[in-house]
Design a protein around this motif. Structure first.
Motif, mmCIF file in Angstrom:
data_model
loop_
_atom_site.group_PDB
_atom_site.id
_atom_site.type_symbol
_atom_site.label_atom_id
_atom_site.label_comp_id
_atom_site.label_asym_id
_atom_site.label_seq_id
_atom_site.Cartn_x
_atom_site.Cartn_y
_atom_site.Cartn_z
ATOM 1 N N LEU A 1 0.854 -1.282 0.148
ATOM 2 C CA LEU A 1 -0.109 0.111 0.012
ATOM 3 C C LEU A 1 0.772 1.383 -0.026
ATOM 4 O O LEU A 1 0.418 2.293 -0.680
ATOM 5 N N VAL B 1 -6.665 3.600 -5.370
ATOM 6 C CA VAL B 1 -6.548 2.349 -4.542
ATOM 7 C C VAL B 1 -5.457 1.528 -5.325
ATOM 8 O O VAL B 1 -4.729 0.528 -4.969
ATOM 9 N N ASN C 1 -12.805 9.296 -1.620
ATOM 10 C CA ASN C 1 -11.196 9.206 -1.866
ATOM 11 C C ASN C 1 -10.515 10.667 -2.444
ATOM 12 O O ASN C 1 -9.939 11.011 -1.779
ATOM 13 N N SER D 1 -6.411 8.160 0.964
ATOM 14 C CA SER D 1 -6.979 6.877 0.687
ATOM 15 C C SER D 1 -6.504 5.506 1.167
ATOM 16 O O SER D 1 -7.129 4.554 1.432
ATOM 17 N N LEU E 1 -7.765 2.679 3.665
ATOM 18 C CA LEU E 1 -7.561 1.175 3.132
ATOM 19 C C LEU E 1 -6.908 0.277 4.130
ATOM 20 O O LEU E 1 -7.395 -0.810 4.457
ATOM 21 N N ARG F 1 -7.293 -5.621 -3.584
ATOM 22 C CA ARG F 1 -8.309 -4.606 -3.427
ATOM 23 C C ARG F 1 -8.360 -3.556 -4.497
ATOM 24 O O ARG F 1 -7.241 -3.246 -5.129
ATOM 25 N N SER F 2 -9.403 -2.979 -4.556
ATOM 26 C CA SER F 2 -9.643 -1.960 -5.790
ATOM 27 C C SER F 2 -10.684 -0.585 -5.226
ATOM 28 O O SER F 2 -10.805 0.035 -6.075
ATOM 29 N N ASP F 3 -11.120 -0.891 -3.911
ATOM 30 C CA ASP F 3 -11.795 0.164 -3.412
ATOM 31 C C ASP F 3 -11.555 0.095 -1.852
ATOM 32 O O ASP F 3 -10.621 -0.647 -1.256
ATOM 33 N N ILE F 4 -12.001 0.872 -1.099
ATOM 34 C CA ILE F 4 -11.787 1.245 0.172
ATOM 35 C C ILE F 4 -12.859 0.461 1.129
ATOM 36 O O ILE F 4 -12.885 0.706 2.176
#
Length: 428
Positions: free
Chosen positions: A37, A225, A245, A301, A305, A330-333
């Motif tokens: 991340l 993300v 975000n 963001s 996450l 992952r591709s969103d929070i």
């Protein structure tokens, strides 16, 4: 966690040793995820910084405008910054969008005409779009259906993927299809979000049939993300909210649309009126906040996450089903937690509210929220009302009673609030 911190949590929030034990185990489990991340955050921070520098941003761009807002240099240049970040021809970033659904609706109404067909390829879209589209309703409120736009829906496969074979067949059989709606986030569903790789595969499939079909992405909760955005892999048009975000927890309102110039321009005519589009619109003194929020967004963001990943592991260790799991890509929070129990769901949301910096003394309750078919409970003790880049948790009150947690301006705050919420659920 040092002993002094533990004692403070016990004293101030009545966190039990059992819950603290779950937390310490979860934190060890997720630590290996955070290095990646940090790399994503750094990449996206460079991308944003470079866009600011290329457009020569200065305090001149933070100016206020009134009345018609003609020649607002801050507004018009921010459009260019967004276009650079998203690698698009054009962008429309405005405080006049009241939420993400408003931006999405402007994109849809701007680019669809009577007898055109819109296809949703991720099943039923997010609840607030139902009245926009006119799903299962015959009303006179001005939905797309009311204006003669047809709607089709393609369900996801059992694996939660877009059914590309059926999509290709549908596109070949119906030449009236003009726009394909792809919802990156799961909304109030129980599925993984779509990765950029998933979106690329879908866009490639669509363009292999007809290149003039508009590939539209609801990009809410997905910005920064990954190191790519949907427009980097061929999407024609995207939209989202500035209190998610990309507003970085600083933007007080607004939304954006970005993509090919002709499609953004058509959308701008629905935000204002045909012939005016994005040329008008004073900015109420918010431009510095929009710029500063965007600059902070890659960092914020990732903070959100990290909180979602920790929540996933904590709630899984506490015995609840979660999606995605802590070590999933992952591709969103957003983090979904399935309670299978109405009371536990409500207690969790109330716990997040209790752990908030704003309105922590308030108990949120389910209510008939505009735009939703079911009652909804929303925990959002935020500096900006409804800002879901700030820590929040919400849920429709319907089986199997799934809570959706998102946001968190700081990882430390997310940790505390999640422990408070779990304690409330377990009555510890």
């Amino acid at each position: 966690m040092i002993d002094k911190t533990k004692e403070l949590l016990k004293k101030q929030y009545n966190i039990s040793d059992y819950v603290l034990g779950i937390y310490e185990k979860a934190l060890k489990d997720v630590s290996s995820q955070f290095e990646k991340l940090n790399e994503i955050r750094e990449y996206n921070q460079i991308k944003v910084l470079n866009a600011f520098q290329e457009e020569r941003i200065s305090d001149t761009h933070f100016t206020n405008s009134t009345g018609y807002g003609y020649g607002d240099i801050g507004r018009d240049t921010l459009d260019k910054v967004y276009a650079k970040i998203f690698n698009t021809e054009s962008a429309l970033v405005r405080p006049h969008f009241v939420n993400g659904t408003h931006a999405i609706a402007a994109a849809l109404f701007g680019n669809l005409r009577p007898n055109d067909t819109m296809v949703s390829v991720c099943g039923t879209p997010y609840d607030t779009l139902h009245d926009v589209i006119g799903i299962n309703k015959d009303d006179n409120k001005g939905s797309l259906k009311n204006f003669g736009v047809k709607y089709k829906q393609l369900e996801l496969t059992n694996e939660g993927k877009i059914n590309l074979n059926e999509l290709k067949k549908m596109l070949n059989e119906d030449e009236s299809i003009k726009l394909v709606h792809i919802q990156r986030s799961a909304g109030y569903g129980w599925r993984k979000c779509l990765s950029i790789a998933d979106i690329k595969e879908t866009v490639d499939t669509i363009k292999s049939v007809r290149k003039n079909i508009i590939c539209f992405i609801d990009n809410c909760y997905g910005e920064f993300v990954e190191t790519c955005e949907p427009t980097d892999v061929g999407a024609d048009l995207i939209a989202g909210s500035l209190i998610k975000n990309i507003g970085g927890g600083i933007a007080p309102t607004g939304g954006y649309i970005a993509g090919k110039k002709e499609y953004v321009e058509q959308a701008s005519y629905r935000l204002t009126i045909p012939g005016i589009g994005g040329e008008c619109g004073s900015t109420f003194g918010v431009m510095r906040l929009f710029y500063q929020g965007l600059f902070l967004a890659p960092h914020i963001s990732m903070e959100a996450l990290k909180g979602a990943i920790l929540c996933s592991r904590i709630m899984e260790l506490a015995g609840f089903e979660v999606l995605p799991k802590y070590d999933d890509e992952r591709s969103d929070i957003i983090q979904a937690i399935k309670f299978n129990d109405k009371d536990k769901l409500i207690k969790f949301c109330k716990g997040i509210q209790k752990g908030s910096p704003i309105d922590s003394f308030v108990e949120c309750e389910p209510w008939d929220m505009p735009g939703y078919d079911d009652q909804v409970i929303m925990a959002a003790g935020a500096f900006v009302q409804g800002a879901s880049i700030e820590l929040s948790a919400d849920a429709p009150i319907r089986e199997p009673y799934i809570a959706y947690l998102q946001g968190g301006l700081t990882f430390d705050h997310s940790k505390i609030a999640i422990l408070v919420a779990l304690s409330k659920v377990l009555n510890n």
